[in-house]
Structures are given as C-alpha cells and as structure tokens.
Write an enzyme that holds these catalytic residues in place. Structure first.
Site, mmCIF file in Angstrom:
data_model
loop_
_atom_site.group_PDB
_atom_site.id
_atom_site.type_symbol
_atom_site.label_atom_id
_atom_site.label_comp_id
_atom_site.label_asym_id
_atom_site.label_seq_id
_atom_site.Cartn_x
_atom_site.Cartn_y
_atom_site.Cartn_z
ATOM 1 N N HIS A 30 22.822 1.108 13.417
ATOM 2 C CA HIS A 30 24.122 1.461 13.982
ATOM 3 C C HIS A 30 24.290 0.762 15.321
ATOM 4 C CE1 HIS A 30 24.887 4.725 11.106
ATOM 5 N NE2 HIS A 30 23.573 4.886 11.134
ATOM 6 N N ASN A 79 0.825 -1.196 0.000
ATOM 7 C CA ASN A 79 0.000 0.000 0.000
ATOM 8 C C ASN A 79 0.866 1.257 0.000
ATOM 9 O OD1 ASN A 79 -2.343 1.662 0.214
ATOM 10 N ND2 ASN A 79 -3.357 0.060 1.415
ATOM 11 N N THR A 95 10.959 -6.595 16.593
ATOM 12 C CA THR A 95 12.397 -6.711 16.819
ATOM 13 C C THR A 95 12.858 -8.163 16.857
ATOM 14 O OG1 THR A 95 12.114 -6.681 19.217
ATOM 15 C CG2 THR A 95 12.441 -4.559 18.123
#
Length: 180
Positions: free
Chosen positions: A111, A81, A160
């Site tokens: 990082h 979308n 995560t």
C-alpha cells in the site's frame, strides 16, 4: 502491476484479484492438510493453485501459502522449504536451482505510505530470483526486487533493493527512514 502502477481498491481488477485470493486460499488450505506422502493429491492441488503442473524436480514442502498462485513461476530444480509465503499477484519468478529456506516470505504488493492513499490503492512490483540463488530462513523479499544469480540472502534479512549477482546480503534491523 509494477512499481509505477497503482490499482484502485474496489475496482473490477481488485474484485477479480480478491476472488482469486479466496480460491487460492481454499486450495492451499486443502494442500496443507494432506498426508505428506500423498504425492498425487499434492500434484493435483499444485496444478490447480499454479494453473499448471509443477515442473520436474521441483520440491515444495508444505505448509505452503500463496494468495494468487497463477503468477508464481517455478523453474526446474527449485527447492522450497516449509511454511513459505508467496504473495504473487504482481509476479514472482524463481529460476533454476533456487533454494528457499523455511518461513521465507515474498511480497509483490503493498500500500502507499501516504495515509490518505493507503486504504484506496495497492502498489507493487514483480520479484525475480535468478539462477542458483539461496534465500535463507525467515527472509522477506519485498516488491520489485531482483536477486541476482548465485546471490545469498541471509536468514532473517529484509530485502528492499536489488541484490547483485554472487553477493551475500544480511540485516533485518528496522530503522526510521522518514516521518510525517
């Protein structure tokens, strides 16, 4: 690049990646101003962004953003979308019948947390979204994650860790994990 590998900023690999980012950004900026019904123009730009034509029956609604493009793999019947972002340097694979809601973000690089290393290195890992998964609006998928077949990532969720097949994951509340 994988989770256990770092890339030094200012290395030849980083320089090549940076040049590709500039090129991909220029191409996506062109894509995102085309008339919606300019199918030939969109097809040409997607081929240049991805390095190959879009597979049959893939739907992508602009605006669309990628920082690399050449490491974004879209299978048949993928739906993306509006206003989605794919930071794909470490690789993103969307398997058949994956649906992605508006404003979803996929990030394969980051990082190190250590302040001494943060400006000198990139870290990352590929993202793999398996068949028939659904990524809700505004979800954020972080480096190294696999989302299992038939799984659903709720709107606004921050992913995560790997998501098992046929599982609903929710949540986006930030919490303190550690301090330094």
């Amino acid at each position: 690049m994988s989770n256990d590998r770092l890339m030094r900023i200012h290395s030849p690999e980083f320089k090549a990646m940076s040049e590709r980012v500039l090129h991909a950004t220029e191409l996506t900026s062109r894509l995102n101003v085309l008339p919606f019904d300019d199918e030939a123009g969109k097809a040409d730009l997607f081929e240049r962004i991805l390095g190959k034509p879009l597979p049959d029956r893939v739907t992508v609604y602009p605006p669309f953003y990628t920082d690399h493009g050449l490491r974004l793999e879209l299978a048949e019947r993928v739906f993306i979308n509006q206003n989605c972002t794919f930071l794909d340097y470490a690789g993103i694979r969307l398997a058949e019948r994956v649906m992605v809601g508006p404003k979803a973000t996929f990030i394969t690089v980051g990082h190190p947390v250590d302040p001494q290393e943060r400006r000198g290195w990139l870290s990352g890992g590929p993202i793999d979204v398996q068949e028939n998964a659904w990524i809700g609006a505004g979800a954020m998928i972080l480096p190294g994650v696999t989302i299992g077949r038939d799984a659903v990532v709720a709107a606004g969720a921050v992913v995560t860790d790997d998501v098992p097949p046929a599982t609903l994951v929710t949540g986006g509340k930030a919490t303190v994990s550690r301090q330094w």
